[in-house]
Design a protein around this motif. Structure first.
Motif, PDB file in Angstrom:
ATOM      1  N   SER A 172     -11.711  54.327   0.376  1.00 14.39           N
ATOM      2  CA  SER A 172     -10.846  53.093   0.289  1.00 14.39           C
ATOM      3  C   SER A 172     -11.484  51.816   0.985  1.00 14.39           C
ATOM      4  O   SER A 172     -10.576  51.053   0.242  1.00 14.39           O
ATOM      5  CB  SER A 172      -9.643  53.464   1.336  1.00 14.39           C
ATOM      6  OG  SER A 172      -8.939  54.668   1.128  1.00 14.39           O
ATOM      7  N   PHE A 173     -12.339  51.765   1.815  1.00 19.20           N
ATOM      8  CA  PHE A 173     -13.027  50.586   2.151  1.00 19.20           C
ATOM      9  C   PHE A 173     -14.282  50.273   1.905  1.00 19.20           C
ATOM     10  O   PHE A 173     -15.179  51.254   1.653  1.00 19.20           O
ATOM     11  CB  PHE A 173     -12.535  50.652   3.754  1.00 19.20           C
ATOM     12  CG  PHE A 173     -11.251  50.816   4.176  1.00 19.20           C
ATOM     13  CD1 PHE A 173     -10.219  49.743   4.381  1.00 19.20           C
ATOM     14  CD2 PHE A 173     -10.850  52.056   4.682  1.00 19.20           C
ATOM     15  CE1 PHE A 173      -9.125  49.914   4.534  1.00 19.20           C
ATOM     16  CE2 PHE A 173      -9.547  52.240   5.019  1.00 19.20           C
ATOM     17  CZ  PHE A 173      -8.746  51.073   5.049  1.00 19.20           C
ATOM     18  N   PHE A 174     -14.543  49.143   1.599  1.00 16.32           N
ATOM     19  CA  PHE A 174     -16.081  48.826   1.217  1.00 16.32           C
ATOM     20  C   PHE A 174     -16.366  47.362   1.874  1.00 16.32           C
ATOM     21  O   PHE A 174     -15.576  46.428   2.027  1.00 16.32           O
ATOM     22  CB  PHE A 174     -16.259  48.572  -0.036  1.00 16.32           C
ATOM     23  CG  PHE A 174     -15.394  47.855  -1.152  1.00 16.32           C
ATOM     24  CD1 PHE A 174     -16.077  46.489  -1.625  1.00 16.32           C
ATOM     25  CD2 PHE A 174     -14.196  48.052  -1.292  1.00 16.32           C
ATOM     26  CE1 PHE A 174     -15.425  45.762  -2.050  1.00 16.32           C
ATOM     27  CE2 PHE A 174     -13.473  47.054  -2.162  1.00 16.32           C
ATOM     28  CZ  PHE A 174     -14.056  45.834  -2.676  1.00 16.32           C
ATOM     29  N   ALA A 175     -17.688  47.128   2.123  1.00 17.93           N
ATOM     30  CA  ALA A 175     -18.100  45.667   2.317  1.00 17.93           C
ATOM     31  C   ALA A 175     -18.851  45.317   1.286  1.00 17.93           C
ATOM     32  O   ALA A 175     -19.705  46.037   0.519  1.00 17.93           O
ATOM     33  CB  ALA A 175     -19.089  45.817   3.614  1.00 17.93           C
ATOM     34  N   ARG A 176     -18.826  44.006   0.890  1.00 20.60           N
ATOM     35  CA  ARG A 176     -19.785  43.418  -0.318  1.00 20.60           C
ATOM     36  C   ARG A 176     -20.591  42.251   0.209  1.00 20.60           C
ATOM     37  O   ARG A 176     -20.062  41.487   0.923  1.00 20.60           O
ATOM     38  CB  ARG A 176     -19.012  42.834  -1.320  1.00 20.60           C
ATOM     39  CG  ARG A 176     -19.617  42.300  -2.361  1.00 20.60           C
ATOM     40  CD  ARG A 176     -18.832  42.292  -3.690  1.00 20.60           C
ATOM     41  NE  ARG A 176     -18.236  43.336  -4.196  1.00 20.60           N
ATOM     42  CZ  ARG A 176     -17.468  43.621  -5.492  1.00 20.60           C
ATOM     43  NH1 ARG A 176     -17.134  42.435  -5.886  1.00 20.60           N
ATOM     44  NH2 ARG A 176     -17.128  44.564  -5.914  1.00 20.60           N
ATOM     45  N   ALA A 177     -21.832  42.217  -0.159  1.00 16.73           N
ATOM     46  CA  ALA A 177     -22.616  41.100  -0.314  1.00 16.73           C
ATOM     47  C   ALA A 177     -23.037  40.628  -1.516  1.00 16.73           C
ATOM     48  O   ALA A 177     -23.339  41.614  -2.584  1.00 16.73           O
ATOM     49  CB  ALA A 177     -23.903  41.476   0.561  1.00 16.73           C
ATOM     50  N   SER A 178     -23.124  39.359  -1.915  1.00 15.70           N
ATOM     51  CA  SER A 178     -23.121  38.891  -3.195  1.00 15.70           C
ATOM     52  C   SER A 178     -24.228  37.699  -3.366  1.00 15.70           C
ATOM     53  O   SER A 178     -23.828  36.649  -2.684  1.00 15.70           O
ATOM     54  CB  SER A 178     -21.810  38.970  -4.012  1.00 15.70           C
ATOM     55  OG  SER A 178     -21.083  37.872  -3.464  1.00 15.70           O
TER      56      SER A 178
END
Length: 213
Positions: A172-178
């Protein structure tokens, strides 16, 4: 008008693409975060006399995505609050004030991006992706202390390219670096007369937290 037509064309294209993937849709994601817009250096020349440098700024961001397949997502992102940039004007000419490192103009803008992304390992804890699409940016001159007259800047559209990685925490959960690159140029007028183009063309560095539905 040109930017409006381009935006409508992108929206129509999206409306045609979405039904084709409907049968294999996996779901939606939403994310909130922050991003730093860092314009390129040497941003142009105005009135044939003033060299322009655009400062960087950070703002909160919102992103929504629909996964048409496990790997392919259609992604929408925008700034929750406008970015604010100081314009450093240096130079001068006969009959014009001489400016040296003068942050006399402040510009606000809100980039909005619609793109298609490819996620390489959507079921893994570490999932890199790439994306490309269309960007539209609203631009306003928020501060003008030059004494030269009314300065205005046009809205702009262009190309967006992005790469990043999702760090997944369960289903259900995620972290993103872009990291994103935008082609972004705005035409500037002084008292209604064109005086040049500011080439912003920034790199956008983002961090976000998201949830899957």
């Amino acid at each position: 008008m040109k930017t409006t037509r381009s935006f409508l064309a992108a929206a129509v294209g999206l409306a045609l693409v979405v039904p084709a993937f409907q049968a294999s849709a996996e779901g939606f994601t939403a994310r909130i975060g922050a991003a730093n817009v860092n314009p390129k250096s040497d941003n142009g020349r105005l009135a044939g006399a003033y060299d322009v440098e655009v400062g960087s700024d950070t703002s909160f961001t919102l992103g929504l995505a629909w996964f048409a397949t496990d790997n392919i997502a259609i992604d929408f992102s925008t700034a929750l609050a406008k970015y604010e940039h100081d314009l450093s004007l240096t130079g001068g000419a006969t009959g014009l004030p001489t400016l040296r490192d003068a942050n006399l103009v402040g510009v606000e803008h809100r980039p909005t991006v619609l793109q298609v992304q490819y996620h390489f390992a959507p079921g893994s804890q570490f999932s890199p992706y790439i994306g490309a699409g269309y960007s539209w940016t609203s631009v306003d001159v928020a501060r003008n202390q030059t004494g030269l007259g009314v300065i205005a800047a046009d809205d702009a559209d262009g190309f967006a390219a992005e790469g990043g990685v999702d760090f997944n925490f369960g289903d259900s959960f995620f972290a993103r670096a872009s990291v994103q690159y935008l082609t972004f140029e705005t035409d500037v007028t002084l008292g209604g007369a064109a005086i040049g183009t500011v080439d912003v063309n920034p790199w956008v560095f983002g961090l976000a937290a998201g949830i899957r539905f």
